[in-house]
Design a protein around this motif. Structure first.
Motif, PDB file in Angstrom:
ATOM      1  N   LEU A   1       0.821  -1.204   0.000  1.00 38.20           N
ATOM      2  CA  LEU A   1       0.000   0.000   0.000  1.00 38.20           C
ATOM      3  C   LEU A   1       0.858   1.258   0.000  1.00 38.20           C
ATOM      4  CD1 LEU A   1      -2.243  -2.090   0.556  1.00 38.20           C
ATOM      5  CD2 LEU A   1      -3.159  -0.509   2.272  1.00 38.20           C
ATOM      6  N   ALA A   2       1.890   1.251   0.828  1.00 41.44           N
ATOM      7  CA  ALA A   2       2.742   2.440   0.938  1.00 41.44           C
ATOM      8  C   ALA A   2       3.514   2.698  -0.357  1.00 41.44           C
ATOM      9  CB  ALA A   2       3.713   2.265   2.104  1.00 41.44           C
ATOM     10  N   LEU A   3       4.020   1.644  -0.995  1.00 36.54           N
ATOM     11  CA  LEU A   3       4.820   1.832  -2.201  1.00 36.54           C
ATOM     12  C   LEU A   3       3.975   2.246  -3.391  1.00 36.54           C
ATOM     13  CD1 LEU A   3       7.504  -1.015  -2.001  1.00 36.54           C
ATOM     14  CD2 LEU A   3       7.706   1.407  -1.418  1.00 36.54           C
ATOM     15  N   VAL A   4       2.785   1.671  -3.529  1.00 34.01           N
ATOM     16  CA  VAL A   4       1.901   2.103  -4.620  1.00 34.01           C
ATOM     17  C   VAL A   4       1.514   3.566  -4.420  1.00 34.01           C
ATOM     18  CG1 VAL A   4      -0.345   1.803  -5.721  1.00 34.01           C
ATOM     19  CG2 VAL A   4       1.020  -0.203  -5.109  1.00 34.01           C
ATOM     20  N   ARG A   5       1.168   3.926  -3.205  1.00 29.57           N
ATOM     21  CA  ARG A   5       0.783   5.323  -2.928  1.00 29.57           C
ATOM     22  C   ARG A   5       1.936   6.278  -3.259  1.00 29.57           C
ATOM     23  NH1 ARG A   5      -0.470   4.695   1.999  1.00 29.57           N
ATOM     24  NH2 ARG A   5       1.419   5.547   2.956  1.00 29.57           N
ATOM     25  N   ASP A   6       3.137   5.925  -2.860  1.00 26.40           N
ATOM     26  CA  ASP A   6       4.287   6.787  -3.137  1.00 26.40           C
ATOM     27  C   ASP A   6       4.558   6.856  -4.639  1.00 26.40           C
ATOM     28  OD1 ASP A   6       6.833   8.153  -1.846  1.00 26.40           O
ATOM     29  OD2 ASP A   6       7.577   6.873  -3.466  1.00 26.40           O
ATOM     30  N   ALA A   7       4.549   5.698  -5.302  1.00 27.62           N
ATOM     31  CA  ALA A   7       4.890   5.639  -6.722  1.00 27.62           C
ATOM     32  C   ALA A   7       3.870   6.364  -7.594  1.00 27.62           C
ATOM     33  CB  ALA A   7       5.027   4.184  -7.166  1.00 27.62           C
ATOM     34  N   LYS A   8       2.609   6.416  -7.157  1.00 27.69           N
ATOM     35  CA  LYS A   8       1.575   7.084  -7.949  1.00 27.69           C
ATOM     36  C   LYS A   8       1.358   8.529  -7.531  1.00 27.69           C
ATOM     37  CE  LYS A   8      -0.262   7.961 -10.822  1.00 27.69           C
ATOM     38  NZ  LYS A   8      -0.355   7.795 -12.285  1.00 27.69           N
ATOM     39  N   LEU A   9       1.336   8.788  -6.225  1.00 32.25           N
ATOM     40  CA  LEU A   9       0.827  10.076  -5.753  1.00 32.25           C
ATOM     41  C   LEU A   9       1.876  11.035  -5.217  1.00 32.25           C
ATOM     42  CD1 LEU A   9      -2.417   8.819  -3.957  1.00 32.25           C
ATOM     43  CD2 LEU A   9      -2.186   9.788  -6.263  1.00 32.25           C
ATOM     44  N   GLN A  10       3.109  10.562  -4.990  1.00 31.95           N
ATOM     45  CA  GLN A  10       4.117  11.482  -4.465  1.00 31.95           C
ATOM     46  C   GLN A  10       4.369  12.630  -5.443  1.00 31.95           C
ATOM     47  OE1 GLN A  10       7.610  12.091  -5.274  1.00 31.95           O
ATOM     48  NE2 GLN A  10       7.801  13.462  -3.500  1.00 31.95           N
ATOM     49  N   TYR A  11       4.350  12.303  -6.762  1.00 32.47           N
ATOM     50  CA  TYR A  11       4.446  13.330  -7.810  1.00 32.47           C
ATOM     51  C   TYR A  11       3.880  12.720  -9.092  1.00 32.47           C
ATOM     52  CZ  TYR A  11       6.433  17.250 -10.477  1.00 32.47           C
ATOM     53  OH  TYR A  11       6.593  18.363 -11.272  1.00 32.47           O
ATOM     54  N   PRO A  12       2.562  12.749  -9.274  1.00 32.49           N
ATOM     55  CA  PRO A  12       1.924  12.036 -10.386  1.00 32.49           C
ATOM     56  C   PRO A  12       2.386  12.468 -11.771  1.00 32.49           C
ATOM     57  CG  PRO A  12       0.290  12.718  -8.761  1.00 32.49           C
ATOM     58  CD  PRO A  12       1.569  13.400  -8.399  1.00 32.49           C
ATOM     59  N   ALA A  13       2.886  13.698 -11.899  1.00 32.29           N
ATOM     60  CA  ALA A  13       3.263  14.207 -13.217  1.00 32.29           C
ATOM     61  C   ALA A  13       4.607  13.685 -13.695  1.00 32.29           C
ATOM     62  CB  ALA A  13       3.300  15.740 -13.179  1.00 32.29           C
ATOM     63  N   ALA A  14       5.363  13.033 -12.815  1.00 33.24           N
ATOM     64  CA  ALA A  14       6.710  12.582 -13.182  1.00 33.24           C
ATOM     65  C   ALA A  14       6.653  11.376 -14.109  1.00 33.24           C
ATOM     66  CB  ALA A  14       7.500  12.238 -11.928  1.00 33.24           C
ATOM     67  N   CYS A  15       7.673  11.242 -14.963  1.00 26.82           N
ATOM     68  CA  CYS A  15       7.710  10.114 -15.893  1.00 26.82           C
ATOM     69  C   CYS A  15       7.994   8.800 -15.178  1.00 26.82           C
ATOM     70  CB  CYS A  15       8.749  10.350 -16.985  1.00 26.82           C
ATOM     71  SG  CYS A  15      10.456  10.527 -16.396  1.00 26.82           S
ATOM     72  N   ASN A  16       8.477   8.845 -13.930  1.00 28.30           N
ATOM     73  CA  ASN A  16       8.731   7.606 -13.186  1.00 28.30           C
ATOM     74  C   ASN A  16       7.601   7.263 -12.218  1.00 28.30           C
ATOM     75  OD1 ASN A  16       9.133   9.467 -11.145  1.00 28.30           O
ATOM     76  ND2 ASN A  16      11.355   9.237 -11.091  1.00 28.30           N
ATOM     77  N   ALA A  17       6.473   7.961 -12.334  1.00 23.92           N
ATOM     78  CA  ALA A  17       5.295   7.608 -11.533  1.00 23.92           C
ATOM     79  C   ALA A  17       4.679   6.338 -12.104  1.00 23.92           C
ATOM     80  CB  ALA A  17       4.274   8.737 -11.539  1.00 23.92           C
ATOM     81  N   VAL A  18       4.177   5.465 -11.232  1.00 19.12           N
ATOM     82  CA  VAL A  18       3.583   4.216 -11.702  1.00 19.12           C
ATOM     83  C   VAL A  18       2.236   4.501 -12.358  1.00 19.12           C
ATOM     84  CG1 VAL A  18       2.357   3.598  -9.567  1.00 19.12           C
ATOM     85  CG2 VAL A  18       3.211   1.799 -11.069  1.00 19.12           C
ATOM     86  N   GLU A  19       1.936   3.776 -13.437  1.00 17.65           N
ATOM     87  CA  GLU A  19       0.672   3.971 -14.153  1.00 17.65           C
ATOM     88  C   GLU A  19      -0.247   2.751 -14.055  1.00 17.65           C
ATOM     89  OE1 GLU A  19       0.256   6.858 -14.836  1.00 17.65           O
ATOM     90  OE2 GLU A  19       2.041   7.821 -15.633  1.00 17.65           O
ATOM     91  N   THR A  20       0.333   1.555 -13.921  1.00 19.17           N
ATOM     92  CA  THR A  20      -0.462   0.334 -13.812  1.00 19.17           C
ATOM     93  C   THR A  20       0.067  -0.527 -12.678  1.00 19.17           C
ATOM     94  OG1 THR A  20      -0.994   0.283 -16.180  1.00 19.17           O
ATOM     95  CG2 THR A  20      -1.201  -1.790 -14.983  1.00 19.17           C
ATOM     96  N   VAL A  21      -0.833  -1.046 -11.854  1.00 16.90           N
ATOM     97  CA  VAL A  21      -0.465  -1.999 -10.800  1.00 16.90           C
ATOM     98  C   VAL A  21      -1.034  -3.362 -11.168  1.00 16.90           C
ATOM     99  CG1 VAL A  21      -0.788  -2.640  -8.378  1.00 16.90           C
ATOM    100  CG2 VAL A  21      -0.295  -0.261  -8.987  1.00 16.90           C
ATOM    101  N   LEU A  22      -0.156  -4.370 -11.174  1.00 10.54           N
ATOM    102  CA  LEU A  22      -0.546  -5.745 -11.493  1.00 10.54           C
ATOM    103  C   LEU A  22      -0.558  -6.552 -10.201  1.00 10.54           C
ATOM    104  CD1 LEU A  22       1.764  -6.139 -14.624  1.00 10.54           C
ATOM    105  CD2 LEU A  22      -0.676  -5.563 -14.604  1.00 10.54           C
ATOM    106  N   ILE A  23      -1.693  -7.150  -9.879  1.00  9.18           N
ATOM    107  CA  ILE A  23      -1.882  -7.817  -8.583  1.00  9.18           C
ATOM    108  C   ILE A  23      -2.050  -9.314  -8.788  1.00  9.18           C
ATOM    109  CG2 ILE A  23      -3.266  -7.865  -6.466  1.00  9.18           C
ATOM    110  CD1 ILE A  23      -4.338  -5.061  -7.441  1.00  9.18           C
ATOM    111  N   HIS A  24      -1.209 -10.097  -8.127  1.00  5.07           N
ATOM    112  CA  HIS A  24      -1.293 -11.559  -8.206  1.00  5.07           C
ATOM    113  C   HIS A  24      -2.651 -12.009  -7.677  1.00  5.07           C
ATOM    114  CE1 HIS A  24      -0.415 -15.789  -7.571  1.00  5.07           C
ATOM    115  NE2 HIS A  24       0.780 -15.649  -8.116  1.00  5.07           N
ATOM    116  N   GLN A  25      -3.320 -12.898  -8.422  1.00  4.05           N
ATOM    117  CA  GLN A  25      -4.666 -13.314  -8.019  1.00  4.05           C
ATOM    118  C   GLN A  25      -4.687 -13.996  -6.655  1.00  4.05           C
ATOM    119  OE1 GLN A  25      -6.262 -16.055 -10.902  1.00  4.05           O
ATOM    120  NE2 GLN A  25      -4.871 -17.723 -10.363  1.00  4.05           N
ATOM    121  N   GLY A  26      -3.552 -14.589  -6.260  1.00  2.80           N
ATOM    122  CA  GLY A  26      -3.493 -15.227  -4.955  1.00  2.80           C
ATOM    123  C   GLY A  26      -3.467 -14.246  -3.808  1.00  2.80           C
ATOM    124  N   ALA A  27      -3.229 -12.955  -4.110  1.00  9.03           N
ATOM    125  CA  ALA A  27      -3.201 -11.924  -3.066  1.00  9.03           C
ATOM    126  C   ALA A  27      -4.263 -10.858  -3.286  1.00  9.03           C
ATOM    127  CB  ALA A  27      -1.817 -11.280  -3.011  1.00  9.03           C
TER     128      ALA A  27
END
Length: 441
Positions: free
Chosen positions: A247-273
């Motif tokens: 939760l913390a890493l997705v939030r940081d990667a997306k919302l810490q600075y959404p305009a940056a080119c290194n911001a995450v755009e897609t999260v892939l979640i294992h079906q087992g989790a």
């Protein structure tokens, strides 16, 4: 423009470019002390002129506020904290070891015949960048440290900010007795078009901006072009991902600075989790203002998610928008990244060492991370002092481009009347090819 005006403009641009070429030759032979002095002068000037810089930037923001998207306006806007960061960045570049004249290879070809390979600048850079004033400082600092001259074309929305910053850089160059032409600003697109036809005057073009910009520059010139096409970054939440960390890493990667080119755009979640991770992830991101779009499987678990379309898997939002997809396993996650990733930065969150090892080995991107935010893909955070841009290509430089990416090398051969004829034909002398300890040239 008329033919006469066009001819006059080309002549003026050639004068600027030739001045840059001359400045680059001067910089290539200066001492690290002198180049560092210019950087320290620049840091002092930025501190002393913060008020005038912020006033100019406020005018830029005011003029552009009605026409720019929120993400672009965020990049344009300066505040005291950003200026402090600019100052620290310049001093960090000055503190780096001198990159020039470093011996990379020393080899005795024969007695009295020694070959060395030493680092040297590329020469003249042409950098086209977005309306982001701090980028101008980062680029200029790295160019000066590496002994390169630079011609800059920033976004027109930041013209007042860029004018103040360019004047401060040129004042710093004067104080260090270095040529002002080492850093020059280009006035318009016509200047860029003219320079792209002059491989004799420009050695490398670095476009920082959209995929369309990079492709347009690449198709318009024979000069080498360094840039990244997209910043479509992924984060994989593996079956063995720690919930709080995910939760913390997705939030940081997306919302810490959404305009940056290194911001995450897609999260892939294992079906087992997915049952464990997806509902709290959605709740957490929504609490922080994110818009979420999910695949059909995601919407089964969280029905009120917006539906994700095929276009979402290739989107670089540059905004607090995130696409979510449940994958069957790591194989499907890797296949999705191969199909939709841009080669920028990819990350996995997992406590499974074997899954992490496989991810780090299999993903072909400039940055591949384990249990860390994609936002770390940055020259300053890597300890490069700053970056002139991020390259997703595989030739010359890859990832955040700092000093190393602005260097080439020369081969120096010192002999004592040695002739190739002595090493050919009957009775030819044999080469020793003995490597020696390397150090300063």
């Amino acid at each position: 423009m008329t033919a006469t005006t066009n001819s006059a403009a080309k002549a003026e641009i050639q004068v600027w470019a030739e001045a840059s070429r001359q400045a680059s030759r001067r910089l290539a032979t200066t001492s690290s002390t002198q180049r560092n002095a210019a950087l320290h002068h620049l840091a002092d000037l930025l501190q002393g002129q913060t008020a005038s810089l912020l006033a100019a930037n406020a005018e830029d923001v005011r003029a552009a506020s009605a026409s720019l998207e929120a993400a672009t306006l965020q990049r344009l806007r300066l505040d005291p904290a950003k200026v402090v960061a600019m100052v620290e960045g310049v001093r960090a570049v000055a503190a780096l070891p001198d990159p020039l004249q470093q011996v990379q290879l020393r080899r005795e070809l024969d007695e009295g015949l020694e070959l060395t390979r030493v680092s040297c600048p590329l020469g003249v850079l042409c950098v086209i960048f977005e309306a982001r004033p701090d980028a101008l400082i980062q680029i200029s600092a790295l160019a000066l440290k590496s002994g390169n001259a630079v011609l800059l074309k920033g976004g027109s929305e930041a013209q007042r900010s860029h004018a103040v910053l360019t004047a401060l850089i040129q004042e710093a160059l004067r104080q260090a007795d270095l040529p002002e032409a080492a850093v020059q600003s280009l006035p318009d697109r016509e200047a860029i078009h003219a320079l792209l036809q002059r491989p004799d005057l420009v050695d490398l073009v670095i476009p920082r901006g959209s995929k369309a910009l990079v492709q347009a520059i690449q198709s318009a010139t024979r000069i080498p072009v360094l840039g990244h096409a997209d910043g479509v970054c992924h984060m994989v939440l593996d079956e063995a991902a720690d919930t709080a960390m995910a939760l913390a890493l997705v939030r940081d990667a997306k919302l810490q600075y959404p305009a940056a080119c290194n911001a995450v755009e897609t999260v892939l979640i294992h079906q087992g989790a997915a049952v464990r991770l997806l509902p709290p992830l959605v709740a957490n991101l929504r609490q922080h203002g994110a818009e979420l779009r999910g695949c059909a499987s995601c919407r089964t678990l969280v029905p009120d998610l917006l539906p994700a379309t095929e276009a979402d898997w290739d989107a670089e939002y540059g905004a607090p928008i995130l696409a979510l997809k449940i994958v069957a396993d790591l194989d499907e996650a890797l296949a999705h990244i191969r199909a939709h990733g841009s080669g920028h930065t990819e990350a996995i969150v997992t406590e499974d060492a074997s899954a992490a090892t496989r991810f780090l080995a299999d993903v072909d991107a400039a940055g591949v991370f384990h249990n860390a935010s994609t936002r770390f893909a940055d020259g300053y955070r890597y300890g490069f002092g700053a970056e002139v841009g991020i390259s997703t290509g595989r030739i010359h430089a890859r990832g955040p481009v700092g000093l190393e990416g602005l260097l080439s090398h020369r081969y120096l051969l010192r002999g004592n009347g040695h002739q190739v004829a002595d090493y050919t034909g009957q009775g030819a002398r044999l080469f020793r090819h003995k490597d020696k300890e390397i150090g300063q040239a």
